[in-house]
Design an enzyme around this catalytic site. Structure first.
Site, mmCIF file in Angstrom:
data_model
loop_
_atom_site.group_PDB
_atom_site.id
_atom_site.type_symbol
_atom_site.label_atom_id
_atom_site.label_comp_id
_atom_site.label_asym_id
_atom_site.label_seq_id
_atom_site.Cartn_x
_atom_site.Cartn_y
_atom_site.Cartn_z
ATOM 1 N N ARG A 1 0.835 -1.210 0.000
ATOM 2 C CA ARG A 1 0.000 0.000 0.000
ATOM 3 C C ARG A 1 0.867 1.257 0.000
ATOM 4 O O ARG A 1 0.547 2.235 -0.663
ATOM 5 C CB ARG A 1 -0.963 -0.009 1.192
ATOM 6 C CG ARG A 1 -1.729 1.301 1.373
ATOM 7 C CD ARG A 1 -3.010 1.171 2.186
ATOM 8 N NE ARG A 1 -2.824 0.393 3.394
ATOM 9 C CZ ARG A 1 -2.173 0.792 4.491
ATOM 10 N NH1 ARG A 1 -1.620 1.990 4.543
ATOM 11 N NH2 ARG A 1 -2.067 0.010 5.540
ATOM 12 N N TYR B 1 -17.256 17.616 -14.247
ATOM 13 C CA TYR B 1 -17.593 16.188 -14.234
ATOM 14 C C TYR B 1 -18.511 15.888 -13.046
ATOM 15 O O TYR B 1 -18.217 16.269 -11.912
ATOM 16 C CB TYR B 1 -16.298 15.375 -14.158
ATOM 17 C CG TYR B 1 -16.525 13.904 -14.070
ATOM 18 C CD1 TYR B 1 -17.057 13.201 -15.141
ATOM 19 C CD2 TYR B 1 -16.220 13.198 -12.905
ATOM 20 C CE1 TYR B 1 -17.281 11.839 -15.064
ATOM 21 C CE2 TYR B 1 -16.431 11.835 -12.827
ATOM 22 C CZ TYR B 1 -16.961 11.159 -13.910
ATOM 23 O OH TYR B 1 -17.179 9.814 -13.817
ATOM 24 N N ASP C 1 -8.410 19.374 -13.824
ATOM 25 C CA ASP C 1 -8.730 18.021 -14.271
ATOM 26 C C ASP C 1 -8.498 18.017 -15.782
ATOM 27 O O ASP C 1 -9.266 18.612 -16.536
ATOM 28 C CB ASP C 1 -10.186 17.695 -13.919
ATOM 29 C CG ASP C 1 -10.592 16.283 -14.357
ATOM 30 O OD1 ASP C 1 -9.947 15.730 -15.274
ATOM 31 O OD2 ASP C 1 -11.564 15.755 -13.798
ATOM 32 N N LYS D 1 -9.503 6.960 -18.972
ATOM 33 C CA LYS D 1 -9.828 7.502 -20.293
ATOM 34 C C LYS D 1 -8.588 7.407 -21.202
ATOM 35 O O LYS D 1 -8.160 6.324 -21.508
ATOM 36 C CB LYS D 1 -10.368 8.920 -20.152
ATOM 37 C CG LYS D 1 -11.395 9.087 -19.000
ATOM 38 C CD LYS D 1 -12.668 8.305 -19.189
ATOM 39 C CE LYS D 1 -13.571 8.249 -17.955
ATOM 40 N NZ LYS D 1 -13.780 9.449 -17.218
HETATM 41 C C1 LIG Z 1 -14.209 9.825 -15.933
HETATM 42 C C2 LIG Z 1 -13.804 11.158 -15.369
HETATM 43 C C3 LIG Z 1 -13.466 11.303 -14.015
HETATM 44 C C4 LIG Z 1 -13.581 10.177 -13.022
HETATM 45 O O1 LIG Z 1 -12.754 9.119 -13.259
HETATM 46 P P1 LIG Z 1 -13.052 7.612 -12.803
HETATM 47 O O2 LIG Z 1 -11.838 6.934 -13.265
HETATM 48 O O3 LIG Z 1 -14.318 7.177 -13.458
HETATM 49 O O4 LIG Z 1 -13.213 7.632 -11.318
HETATM 50 C C5 LIG Z 1 -13.034 12.540 -13.578
HETATM 51 N N1 LIG Z 1 -12.979 13.598 -14.405
HETATM 52 C C6 LIG Z 1 -13.325 13.508 -15.697
HETATM 53 C C7 LIG Z 1 -13.260 14.724 -16.562
HETATM 54 C C8 LIG Z 1 -13.760 12.289 -16.212
HETATM 55 O O5 LIG Z 1 -14.124 12.221 -17.490
#
Ligand SMILES: *Cc1c(COP(=O)(O)O)cnc(C)c1O
Length: 397
Positions: free
Chosen positions: A58, A110, A182, A207
């Site tokens: 961890r 988001y 982000d 993504k």
């Molecule tokens: C998908 C997404 C997230 C969250 O990510 P997860 O891996 O699903 O927890 C955060 N910000 C944006 C812009 C996203 O598209």
């Protein structure tokens, strides 16, 4: 990494960094591809120390340390922490705040990040205001004496509105707030928020960084190895939502192709956007690479590509949008984005209950298929929709 030979050169271009950062020949075996270390525990010295730098899975794992080094390099950051999801990464950033602190966040952020702020942090005394960040006045007006962080997300989901990162960062820093972006929609290939003045960047690596729709994860990259990053690291190690060894390995496998994949996503999305823009039955196309897009100028100034995401609106509202999505053969009806395969999402029916997204809007994650095939698929579906829904009456079009 202890077991790998240090890099002998300092390559600077992104493609080269993507192939080499965080990697080296395994000194124990000569392996060229990175190994996976599944051990959760590591041997101590006779005197009780941990001379190899690893103690317990961890806290630190060799593959995770390598991934964190690689992603930090790609974003031009000093430090990185990898988490089990994108929202876990965002959560760790907010865990660096104190009760009573205030966050300014985007109106069209988001939905999962909005959930983290409203459903988790609000009851721990962290307040958030959601504002339209295309207006610097709105950002300024949202500040109060407790504001400690500005959260940026650009391009936005699903309208691809772009926020002027440098301008928001300058405004926030002048008022003593930290700035976190982000960068999931853009990826470090087409947008580098740390170089535009942000203190931290987060990604859902689920993504584009993962890129194959097969691994959930998130990272935080920090420009400095500072007190806020220490809090993020504490949230990772003590909070425990760490990225598993195999998931780290999958991401390491994806990173070398990230620059190539992103450029192909961008080129395909541009082609699809230009095709949709000249269709009379498409009422709006939202893609920052189109000169007519509301924030094209901002995007062109701060991005080196316009990304692989776009959305468009069709006449006939929700029934027409759903029918069109059902007629597409190459675009799978699914949420998420950033994988090699193209996806289509009726955003209004998956967004939160307060979403103002038009019912006739479809969001596309443009994949790596041939652009001509994607355009042909959209053309046949739009043609069939016009025939099927009777809008092809010679009056409207
Ligand atoms: C998908 C997404 C997230 C969250 O990510 P997860 O891996 O699903 O927890 C955060 N910000 C944006 C812009 C996203 O598209």
């Amino acid at each position: 990494m202890n077991s790998t030979r240090p890099r002998r050169t300092a390559p600077h271009r992104l493609e080269t960094l993507a192939v080499h950062a965080g990697r080296g020949i395994d000194q124990g075996t000569g392996a060229v591809a990175p190994p996976i270390q599944l051990s959760t525990t590591f041997e101590r010295d006779a005197d009780g120390g941990y001379p190899r730098g690893f103690m317990y899975g961890r806290n630190r794992n060799p593959g995770r340390a390598a991934l964190e080094e690689a992603v930090a390099v790609l974003d031009g950051g000093a430090a990185c922490a990898a988490f089990s999801s994108g929202v876990a990464a965002a959560t760790a950033v907010f865990q660096g705040l104190q009760p009573g602190d205030h966050v300014v966040a985007p109106l069209h952020g988001y939905y999962g990040t909005v959930n983290v702020l409203q459903r988790i942090f609000a009851k721990w005394g962290v307040q958030a205001s959601f504002v339209d960040m295309s207006s610097l006045d709105a950002v300024r007006d949202a500040f109060n004496e407790h504001t400690r962080m500005v959260w940026i997300e650009t391009p936005s989901n699903p309208l691809l509105h772009c926020i002027d990162i440098a301008a928001v960062a300058e405004l926030a820093h002048a008022r003593g707030a930290r700035v976190v972006a982000d960068n999931t929609f853009a990826s470090p290939v087409v947008q580098q928020p740390l170089r535009l003045g942000c203190d931290m960047v987060t990604y859902s690596t689920t993504k584009y960084l993962g890129g194959h729709s097969d691994v959930l994860g998130g990272v935080v990259v920090s420009r400095e190895n500072d007190a806020h990053f220490e809090a993020v690291r504490a949230a990772q190690v003590y909070g425990g939502s760490v990225l598993a060894p195999f998931d780290c390995w999958l991401l390491m496998r994806s990173l070398p192709t990230l620059p190539l994949r992103m450029r192909a996503h961008c080129a395909n999305a541009q082609r699809v956007a230009e095709f949709l823009a000249q269709r009379p039955d498409v009422t709006a196309v939202h893609y920052p690479g189109l000169p007519g897009h509301a924030t094209h100028a901002v995007a062109a100034a701060q991005m080196t590509g316009f990304g692989g995401m776009l959305s468009f609106e069709v006449e006939g509202g929700k029934p027409a949008a759903l029918a069109l999505a059902a007629r597409l053969a190459l675009f799978t009806r699914a949420t998420s984005f950033g994988g090699v395969e193209s996806l289509v999402e009726h955003h209004a029916s998956i967004a939160g209950p307060h979403s103002t997204v038009p019912q006739g809007l479809l969001r596309l994650s443009v994949g790596l298929e041939h652009a001509d095939d994607l355009v042909a698929d959209l053309a046949q579906a739009l043609d069939a929709n016009r025939a099927g829904t009777g809008t092809d009456n010679g009056i409207d079009n």
